[in-house]
Motif scaffolding. Structure first.
Motif, mmCIF file in Angstrom:
data_model
loop_
_atom_site.group_PDB
_atom_site.id
_atom_site.type_symbol
_atom_site.label_atom_id
_atom_site.label_comp_id
_atom_site.label_asym_id
_atom_site.label_seq_id
_atom_site.Cartn_x
_atom_site.Cartn_y
_atom_site.Cartn_z
ATOM 1 N N ALA A 1 0.830 -1.208 0.000
ATOM 2 C CA ALA A 1 0.000 0.000 0.000
ATOM 3 C C ALA A 1 0.863 1.255 0.000
ATOM 4 O O ALA A 1 0.579 2.228 -0.716
ATOM 5 C CB ALA A 1 -0.940 -0.014 1.211
ATOM 6 N N PHE A 2 1.935 1.247 0.801
ATOM 7 C CA PHE A 2 2.857 2.388 0.802
ATOM 8 C C PHE A 2 3.505 2.563 -0.579
ATOM 9 O O PHE A 2 3.595 3.679 -1.093
ATOM 10 C CB PHE A 2 3.951 2.173 1.849
ATOM 11 N N THR A 3 3.941 1.456 -1.166
ATOM 12 C CA THR A 3 4.616 1.526 -2.456
ATOM 13 C C THR A 3 3.687 2.018 -3.550
ATOM 14 O O THR A 3 4.080 2.798 -4.424
ATOM 15 C CB THR A 3 5.190 0.150 -2.829
ATOM 16 N N SER A 4 2.423 1.584 -3.516
ATOM 17 C CA SER A 4 1.474 2.018 -4.544
ATOM 18 C C SER A 4 1.183 3.510 -4.450
ATOM 19 O O SER A 4 0.965 4.174 -5.465
ATOM 20 C CB SER A 4 0.173 1.220 -4.422
ATOM 21 N N ILE A 5 1.209 4.071 -3.237
ATOM 22 C CA ILE A 5 1.014 5.517 -3.082
ATOM 23 C C ILE A 5 2.189 6.270 -3.693
ATOM 24 O O ILE A 5 2.018 7.269 -4.399
ATOM 25 C CB ILE A 5 0.839 5.876 -1.597
ATOM 26 N N ALA A 6 3.400 5.771 -3.453
ATOM 27 C CA ALA A 6 4.583 6.425 -4.006
ATOM 28 C C ALA A 6 4.651 6.293 -5.524
ATOM 29 O O ALA A 6 5.271 7.124 -6.200
ATOM 30 C CB ALA A 6 5.845 5.839 -3.381
ATOM 31 N N ALA A 7 4.014 5.258 -6.086
ATOM 32 C CA ALA A 7 4.071 5.020 -7.525
ATOM 33 C C ALA A 7 3.034 5.818 -8.305
ATOM 34 O O ALA A 7 3.039 5.762 -9.544
ATOM 35 C CB ALA A 7 3.894 3.528 -7.802
ATOM 36 N N LEU A 8 2.164 6.547 -7.639
ATOM 37 C CA LEU A 8 1.158 7.340 -8.348
ATOM 38 C C LEU A 8 1.835 8.405 -9.214
ATOM 39 O O LEU A 8 2.883 8.955 -8.837
ATOM 40 C CB LEU A 8 0.216 7.996 -7.344
ATOM 41 N N PRO A 9 1.261 8.726 -10.380
ATOM 42 C CA PRO A 9 1.880 9.744 -11.258
ATOM 43 C C PRO A 9 2.033 11.107 -10.595
ATOM 44 O O PRO A 9 2.944 11.864 -10.930
ATOM 45 C CB PRO A 9 0.917 9.805 -12.451
ATOM 46 N N THR A 10 1.145 11.430 -9.664
ATOM 47 C CA THR A 10 1.203 12.738 -8.996
ATOM 48 C C THR A 10 2.148 12.752 -7.801
ATOM 49 O O THR A 10 2.367 13.803 -7.202
ATOM 50 C CB THR A 10 -0.198 13.141 -8.537
ATOM 51 N N SER A 11 2.701 11.586 -7.436
ATOM 52 C CA SER A 11 3.555 11.511 -6.256
ATOM 53 C C SER A 11 4.941 12.062 -6.551
ATOM 54 O O SER A 11 5.509 11.851 -7.629
ATOM 55 C CB SER A 11 3.664 10.064 -5.782
ATOM 56 N N GLN A 12 5.503 12.771 -5.585
ATOM 57 C CA GLN A 12 6.883 13.246 -5.656
ATOM 58 C C GLN A 12 7.759 12.509 -4.636
ATOM 59 O O GLN A 12 8.786 13.015 -4.217
ATOM 60 C CB GLN A 12 6.922 14.755 -5.404
ATOM 61 N N MET A 13 7.321 11.328 -4.269
ATOM 62 C CA MET A 13 7.987 10.538 -3.239
ATOM 63 C C MET A 13 8.516 9.250 -3.857
ATOM 64 O O MET A 13 7.846 8.622 -4.675
ATOM 65 C CB MET A 13 6.994 10.241 -2.115
ATOM 66 N N GLU A 14 9.706 8.852 -3.449
ATOM 67 C CA GLU A 14 10.290 7.596 -3.895
ATOM 68 C C GLU A 14 10.113 6.545 -2.810
ATOM 69 O O GLU A 14 10.208 6.851 -1.612
ATOM 70 C CB GLU A 14 11.773 7.769 -4.195
ATOM 71 N N ALA A 15 9.838 5.319 -3.215
ATOM 72 C CA ALA A 15 9.733 4.206 -2.272
ATOM 73 C C ALA A 15 10.712 3.113 -2.673
ATOM 74 O O ALA A 15 10.799 2.749 -3.855
ATOM 75 C CB ALA A 15 8.312 3.652 -2.233
ATOM 76 N N ILE A 16 11.454 2.608 -1.701
ATOM 77 C CA ILE A 16 12.378 1.489 -1.902
ATOM 78 C C ILE A 16 11.997 0.407 -0.900
ATOM 79 O O ILE A 16 11.981 0.644 0.306
ATOM 80 C CB ILE A 16 13.842 1.915 -1.716
ATOM 81 N N LEU A 17 11.694 -0.767 -1.406
ATOM 82 C CA LEU A 17 11.214 -1.870 -0.586
ATOM 83 C C LEU A 17 12.262 -2.969 -0.552
ATOM 84 O O LEU A 17 12.679 -3.476 -1.596
ATOM 85 C CB LEU A 17 9.896 -2.399 -1.167
ATOM 86 N N LEU A 18 12.716 -3.323 0.652
ATOM 87 C CA LEU A 18 13.646 -4.431 0.859
ATOM 88 C C LEU A 18 12.867 -5.609 1.427
ATOM 89 O O LEU A 18 12.093 -5.449 2.380
ATOM 90 C CB LEU A 18 14.774 -4.031 1.813
ATOM 91 N N LEU A 19 13.089 -6.791 0.864
ATOM 92 C CA LEU A 19 12.306 -7.973 1.222
ATOM 93 C C LEU A 19 13.237 -9.104 1.655
ATOM 94 O O LEU A 19 14.044 -9.599 0.862
ATOM 95 C CB LEU A 19 11.456 -8.426 0.033
ATOM 96 N N LEU A 20 13.111 -9.513 2.915
ATOM 97 C CA LEU A 20 13.871 -10.647 3.434
ATOM 98 C C LEU A 20 13.139 -11.941 3.102
ATOM 99 O O LEU A 20 11.898 -12.009 3.190
ATOM 100 C CB LEU A 20 14.035 -10.528 4.945
#
Length: 287
Positions: free
Chosen positions: A191-210
């Motif tokens: 959910a956090f990543t999808s918000i950052a991926a919106l075209p209007t977003s100016q935020m980057e999301a980096i997801l690390l997965l163990l």
């Protein structure tokens, strides 16, 4: 013996077959929908609040959100300091907020004491993003290794730490591997990543997965409290060397104030989520 002379108009070639499934009709309006879940959908609004001595609203450049067992494992050696605030969902503590001395980033240890249902994930993520308004989100979670579609056979002992990012394709660190398509992430970090991926977003999301050997169970329609047992707290499935690499990677991606190292073997007296309900003033939210 009587014999009937039949013509082509008298013969019904499909008289011994049943009607196709889509041809059945009914005048009743209360038919069971086979596509429905059988459970009443949640329509009520959810109450999400951030209480305590949190970072000033809208001033955090980076927010680290470490969830579930990955969050617990990383937090035990990350030297986060004293808990400053908490995120409450319908008066249930879901996340604890820290302001570590080694970084200007806000660190949120999420869903270690309570698991959110799917319909709450998006409002929960939006509330945190809208409060802090970070330019970068750093997310730490797990992926279910046994159910992943992999490009080549691997065992859990050689499973890589994977990553997803909303801007660019370069790996944040050399030990990370891209998360293999067509696998999906269905936890709150999505959910956090999808918000950052919106075209209007100016935020980057980096997801690390163990990598995790556990296959997550389906989530219900209510917040589920996680029993806080010693075997869950101290049973870490990742070696210290992996957690040290993850810690260094997170430190390099957020606003560092000074050198920081992940210390193995640290066992805090209390981990997040010992008490899950109550107001700030009753002393139940603090480590």
């Amino acid at each position: 013996m009587a014999y009937r002379n039949t013509t082509s108009q008298d013969v019904e070639f499909l008289h011994d077959t049943s009607a196709p499934r889509y041809a059945y009709e009914s005048d009743e309006e209360d038919q069971l929908n086979p596509l429905s879940s059988g459970c009443e959908q949640k329509t009520a609004r959810v109450s999400i609040s951030i209480k305590g001595l949190a970072h000033s609203q809208g001033t955090a450049k980076a927010v680290v959100i470490a969830s579930g067992q990955a969050g617990n494992a990383w937090a035990r050696g990350a030297q986060l300091g004293e808990q400053r605030a908490a995120v409450l969902v319908d008066n249930i503590i879901v996340a604890l907020i820290f302001l570590p001395s080694w970084s200007d980033a806000v660190v949120i240890i999420s869903e270690t004491s309570a698991t959110l249902p799917a319909w709450v994930m998006r409002p929960y993520a939006e509330a945190i993003v809208h409060f802090y308004k970070p330019s970068r989100l750093l997310l730490l979670d797990t992926y279910p290794f046994p159910t992943c579609i992999k490009p080549q056979p691997l065992d859990i002992y050689h499973a890589p730490v994977c990553y997803l990012r909303t801007q660019g394709k370069a790996a944040p660190a050399s030990f990370l591997s891209p998360y293999w398509p067509p696998n999906l992430i269905q936890m709150t970090c999505a959910a956090f990543t999808s918000i950052a991926a919106l075209p209007t977003s100016q935020m980057e999301a980096i997801l690390l997965l163990l990598p995790s050997p556990r296959i997550p169970t389906s989530r219900g329609h209510d917040i589920s409290l996680i029993p806080n047992t010693p075997e869950d707290i101290y049973n870490v499935i990742w070696p210290d060397s992996i957690l040290q690499k993850v810690h260094i990677c997170l430190g390099e991606l957020c606003e560092l104030r000074g050198p920081s190292s992940w210390q193995s073997g640290i066992v805090p007296s209390k981990l997040p989520g010992t008490k899950r309900r109550g107001d700030i003033g009753d002393g139940g939210m603090y480590i």
